[in-house]
Write a protein that holds these residues in place. Structure first.
Motif, PDB file in Angstrom:
ATOM      1  N   GLU A  62      -3.465   5.066   0.541  1.00  0.00           N
ATOM      2  CA  GLU A  62      -4.766   4.405   0.664  1.00  0.00           C
ATOM      3  C   GLU A  62      -5.860   5.418   0.994  1.00  0.00           C
ATOM      4  O   GLU A  62      -6.939   5.389   0.405  1.00  0.00           O
ATOM      5  N   LYS A  63      -5.560   6.316   1.914  1.00  0.00           N
ATOM      6  CA  LYS A  63      -6.541   7.328   2.321  1.00  0.00           C
ATOM      7  C   LYS A  63      -6.884   8.277   1.170  1.00  0.00           C
ATOM      8  O   LYS A  63      -8.035   8.676   1.008  1.00  0.00           O
ATOM      9  N   SER A  64      -5.892   8.615   0.357  1.00  0.00           N
ATOM     10  CA  SER A  64      -6.116   9.566  -0.736  1.00  0.00           C
ATOM     11  C   SER A  64      -6.740   8.909  -1.965  1.00  0.00           C
ATOM     12  O   SER A  64      -7.317   9.589  -2.804  1.00  0.00           O
ATOM     13  N   GLY A  65      -6.580   7.594  -2.074  1.00  0.00           N
ATOM     14  CA  GLY A  65      -7.083   6.899  -3.249  1.00  0.00           C
ATOM     15  C   GLY A  65      -6.164   7.007  -4.462  1.00  0.00           C
ATOM     16  O   GLY A  65      -6.502   6.558  -5.545  1.00  0.00           O
ATOM     17  N   MET A  66      -4.982   7.600  -4.271  1.00  0.00           N
ATOM     18  CA  MET A  66      -4.025   7.736  -5.366  1.00  0.00           C
ATOM     19  C   MET A  66      -3.256   6.422  -5.538  1.00  0.00           C
ATOM     20  O   MET A  66      -2.891   5.781  -4.557  1.00  0.00           O
ATOM     21  N   SER A  67      -3.013   6.043  -6.764  1.00  0.00           N
ATOM     22  CA  SER A  67      -2.260   4.816  -7.031  1.00  0.00           C
ATOM     23  C   SER A  67      -0.756   5.082  -6.926  1.00  0.00           C
ATOM     24  O   SER A  67      -0.297   6.217  -7.069  1.00  0.00           O
ATOM     25  N   LYS A  68      -0.017   4.006  -6.706  1.00  0.00           N
ATOM     26  CA  LYS A  68       1.443   4.121  -6.686  1.00  0.00           C
ATOM     27  C   LYS A  68       1.954   4.596  -8.038  1.00  0.00           C
ATOM     28  O   LYS A  68       2.906   5.373  -8.100  1.00  0.00           O
ATOM     29  N   ARG A  77       9.529   3.344  -9.506  1.00  0.00           N
ATOM     30  CA  ARG A  77       8.542   2.538  -8.782  1.00  0.00           C
ATOM     31  C   ARG A  77       9.200   1.744  -7.655  1.00  0.00           C
ATOM     32  O   ARG A  77       8.631   1.610  -6.563  1.00  0.00           O
ATOM     33  N   THR A  78      10.401   1.211  -7.870  1.00  0.00           N
ATOM     34  CA  THR A  78      11.079   0.447  -6.813  1.00  0.00           C
ATOM     35  C   THR A  78      11.409   1.338  -5.625  1.00  0.00           C
ATOM     36  O   THR A  78      11.279   0.915  -4.474  1.00  0.00           O
ATOM     37  N   GLN A  79      11.823   2.569  -5.901  1.00  0.00           N
ATOM     38  CA  GLN A  79      12.122   3.519  -4.826  1.00  0.00           C
ATOM     39  C   GLN A  79      10.851   3.811  -4.031  1.00  0.00           C
ATOM     40  O   GLN A  79      10.873   3.827  -2.795  1.00  0.00           O
ATOM     41  N   LEU A  80       9.752   4.033  -4.729  1.00  0.00           N
ATOM     42  CA  LEU A  80       8.467   4.288  -4.075  1.00  0.00           C
ATOM     43  C   LEU A  80       8.051   3.088  -3.221  1.00  0.00           C
ATOM     44  O   LEU A  80       7.578   3.259  -2.089  1.00  0.00           O
ATOM     45  N   VAL A 113      13.335  13.571  -2.199  1.00  0.00           N
ATOM     46  CA  VAL A 113      12.236  12.627  -2.415  1.00  0.00           C
ATOM     47  C   VAL A 113      11.089  12.934  -1.448  1.00  0.00           C
ATOM     48  O   VAL A 113       9.917  12.954  -1.840  1.00  0.00           O
ATOM     49  N   LEU A 114      11.418  13.192  -0.181  1.00  0.00           N
ATOM     50  CA  LEU A 114      10.385  13.516   0.802  1.00  0.00           C
ATOM     51  C   LEU A 114       9.619  14.781   0.406  1.00  0.00           C
ATOM     52  O   LEU A 114       8.390  14.831   0.518  1.00  0.00           O
ATOM     53  N   ALA A 115      10.333  15.783  -0.099  1.00  0.00           N
ATOM     54  CA  ALA A 115       9.687  17.018  -0.534  1.00  0.00           C
ATOM     55  C   ALA A 115       8.760  16.765  -1.716  1.00  0.00           C
ATOM     56  O   ALA A 115       7.640  17.306  -1.768  1.00  0.00           O
ATOM     57  N   ARG A 116       9.197  15.937  -2.654  1.00  0.00           N
ATOM     58  CA  ARG A 116       8.341  15.619  -3.806  1.00  0.00           C
ATOM     59  C   ARG A 116       7.092  14.865  -3.376  1.00  0.00           C
ATOM     60  O   ARG A 116       5.989  15.151  -3.846  1.00  0.00           O
TER      61      ARG A 116
END
Length: 76
Positions: free
Chosen positions: A16-22, A33-36, A51-54
């Protein structure tokens, strides 16, 4: 909360802070997408360091920005 505390994931707030979409994050970090969604909702049961590193790479954040240890109640 368990007797040992818990880990809180702040991915939804970071997005939300970055404005990037899922969708953009899932594409750039090569995540399903389900993992996210599990990471965003805090319903993931086992954290995957890859996943955390990515996520940290794409979001340009540190692991401390993404994860927070919440001690058990009564301990601080």
């Amino acid at each position: 909360m368990g007797e040992y505390g818990t880990i809180k994931i702040h991915l939804a707030e970071l997005l939300e802070k970055s404005g990037m979409s899922k969708n953009k994050l899932s594409h750039r970090a090569e995540l399903q997408r389900t993992q996210l969604n599990h990471y965003c909702n805090g319903t993931v049961t086992r954290l995957d360091v890859d996943v955390l590193a990515r996520i940290c790479t794409v979001m340009q954040c540190g692991i401390g920005d993404l994860l927070e240890f919440v001690p058990p109640e009564g301990e601080e």
